[in-house]
Design an enzyme around this catalytic site. Structure first.
Site, mmCIF file in Angstrom:
data_model
loop_
_atom_site.group_PDB
_atom_site.id
_atom_site.type_symbol
_atom_site.label_atom_id
_atom_site.label_comp_id
_atom_site.label_asym_id
_atom_site.label_seq_id
_atom_site.Cartn_x
_atom_site.Cartn_y
_atom_site.Cartn_z
ATOM 1 N N SER A 61 0.812 -1.226 0.000
ATOM 2 C CA SER A 61 0.000 0.000 0.000
ATOM 3 C C SER A 61 0.842 1.271 0.000
ATOM 4 C CB SER A 61 -0.937 0.004 1.227
ATOM 5 O OG SER A 61 -1.763 -1.127 1.204
ATOM 6 N N CYS A 98 3.860 6.492 -7.406
ATOM 7 C CA CYS A 98 3.951 7.801 -8.066
ATOM 8 C C CYS A 98 4.859 8.758 -7.299
ATOM 9 C CB CYS A 98 2.563 8.425 -8.204
ATOM 10 S SG CYS A 98 1.389 7.373 -9.067
#
Length: 470
Positions: free
Chosen positions: A54, A58
């Site tokens: 998780s 980016c």
């Protein structure tokens, strides 16, 4: 049917959900399913082959570049936090086979080598994407890095720390290539970007990509366009030493591959699951793998419907992956959700130059068989008299007869990128450029001219469409 039964069996036996992939789509699905169904109803087993769950892929260029100080700032939820929610998360464990007929997966613990089968009632595939590594001499040499996972980012930082030289070559000038070039400049490297296209950012039309090119050179990055890499040359120690093209050789102490990614569907293909022309898994609106009642897939390993052109595309973005996970988790957990598709919105930056696009480029519109008009305007991000007003270029593409908005590209300074969201909503709603001119957008001198740049472009597009006798 697995040996663990289903909720439809006598006595309401517990179901088992197996999730392959511990990042955005997979763990969003697991978390959402857990919210809807407790551990007494649904057992959840998740497999992740890396060290992290998780996290924001980016954000990796900003971590490498130093804007984000610590790796752990990119982690939204740790393995321990998932386990506290009764998700049996098995790290450093790779799924090596999906047995669809037997409703089970084979996995291997990467540290101990232990292998075993785990049966499932419901399966979620969130295997993500892998960086494209061209089949070139030297591509696997030490010092050559893809940047897709936190493990990749850590490996690159380790190389940078151990390397004396300060010359970096980035191969490819898409989002990752451009962002990594800036990150390496921030680290004090001499950076050359070798790009196959006419201009950087091939997700833009070349005329807009030219603005990015100029900004990159302004940062001190050497841009080499129209260049095909033929070899990564290594030294006597086996480490990368140069990137070679047909025309030249660029010395390199470190090489970053920013050529893009492909869906990671090796497991799914081997299991006979349906894959599209872009290599991604094919799903229905509920993100269920086509033809398979109890298998779902989401994130970078699937293809998505382009709502503007009507075609299927592969777009690797965390926004989509998290939405896919929410939809899958709702469906697995007994609720209902759908993912209708995308319009292709993306934003990035080079230094203080903001880059945004949504919808179709000119070549996408041509490929879709659409007739269109393109207009480009220059405006400012604020009222011209307000301090800090800066130029912004907006390109708008509209369908010739209907005036339907097809795409928008924006390059400019502060406040440019998020303006693309206006166009993303208009595309999703199927608006015409004429309808857009009447949009009631927020105005005050610090934020916008009286006519927002997007609306200036829409007005010009209306005139272009009318001139064609729409």
């Amino acid at each position: 049917m697995s040996m663990h039964g289903t909720s439809g069996t006598p006595g309401g036996a517990k179901e088992r959900l197996v999730v392959i992939g511990g990042d955005a789509a997979g763990m969003s699905a697991a978390s959402q399913a857990r919210r809807l169904r407790g551990p007494d109803e649904l057992e959840i087993v998740a497999f992740e082959r890396g060290h992290f769950t998780s996290y924001s892929a980016c954000g990796i260029p900003y971590w490498v570049g130093g804007e984000v100080a610590e790796r752990d700032e990119l982690i939204a939820r740790t393995p321990e936090e998932h386990r506290e929610r009764d998700i049996d998360l098995r790290m450093r464990t790779e799924v090596t086979e999906i047995d669809v007929a037997g409703a089970r997966v084979r996995s291997r613990d990467l540290d101990s080598g232990t292998e075993g089968w785990t049966s499932y009632d419901k399966l979620v595939i969130g295997t993500g994407a892998r960086p494209i590594r061209p089949d070139l001499p030297g591509v696997d040499a030490p010092g050559v890095h893809g940047v897709q996972t936190l493990d990749d980012g850590q490996a690159l930082l380790d190389t940078l720390a151990a390397t004396k030289g300060r010359r970096a070559v980035v191969v490819g000038a898409g989002y990752i290539g451009v962002e990594m070039a800036e990150a390496l400049i921030n680290r004090g490297y001499e950076v050359t970007v070798v790009n196959r296209g006419k201009e950087p950012m091939s997700t833009l039309d070349p005329d807009m990509g030219r603005l990015v090119h100029t900004a990159m050179e302004g940062l001190g990055i050497t841009m080499v366009n129209d260049a095909e890499v033929t070899e990564l040359r290594t030294g006597e120690d086996g480490r990368v030493r140069a990137v070679v093209t047909r025309d030249a050789e660029y010395p390199a102490d470190v090489v970053v591959l920013g050529i893009g990614v492909r869906p990671e569907t090796t497991l799914a293909r081997a299991a006979g699951l349906p894959v599209g022309e872009h290599g991604g898994l094919l799903t229905d609106l509920a993100m269920r793998v086509r033809g398979h009642e109890n298998i779902w897939a989401g994130g970078d390993c699937v293809e998505v419907l382009d709502l503007v052109s009507g075609s299927w595309r592969h777009i690797a973005l965390g926004t989509h992956a998290n939405k896919h996970g929410q939809v899958i988790g709702a469906n697995v957990g007994g609720g209902y959700g759908t993912f209708p598709g995308v319009v292709g919105t993306a934003v990035s930056k080079v230094c203080d130059l903001e880059i945004a696009r949504t919808g179709l480029r000119e070549k996408d519109a041509r490929r879709a068989g659409l007739q269109f008009e393109s207009v480009t305007i220059e405006s400012t991000n604020r009222a011209g008299y307000y301090p800090g007003a800066d130029l912004m270029t907006v390109k708008m593409i509209a369908e010739r007869r209907s005036g339907r908005l097809l795409g928008v590209q924006i390059v400019g300074r502060e406040g440019a990128a998020k303006r693309v969201d206006i166009a993303a909503v208009a595309l999703t709603a199927g608006m015409t450029v004429e309808q857009m001119t009447a949009l009631d957008l927020g105005y005050a001198p610090p934020f916008s001219p009286v006519w927002d740049p997007v609306l200036v472009a829409a007005r010009k597009a209306v005139m272009a469409v009318r001139a064609r006798g729409a």
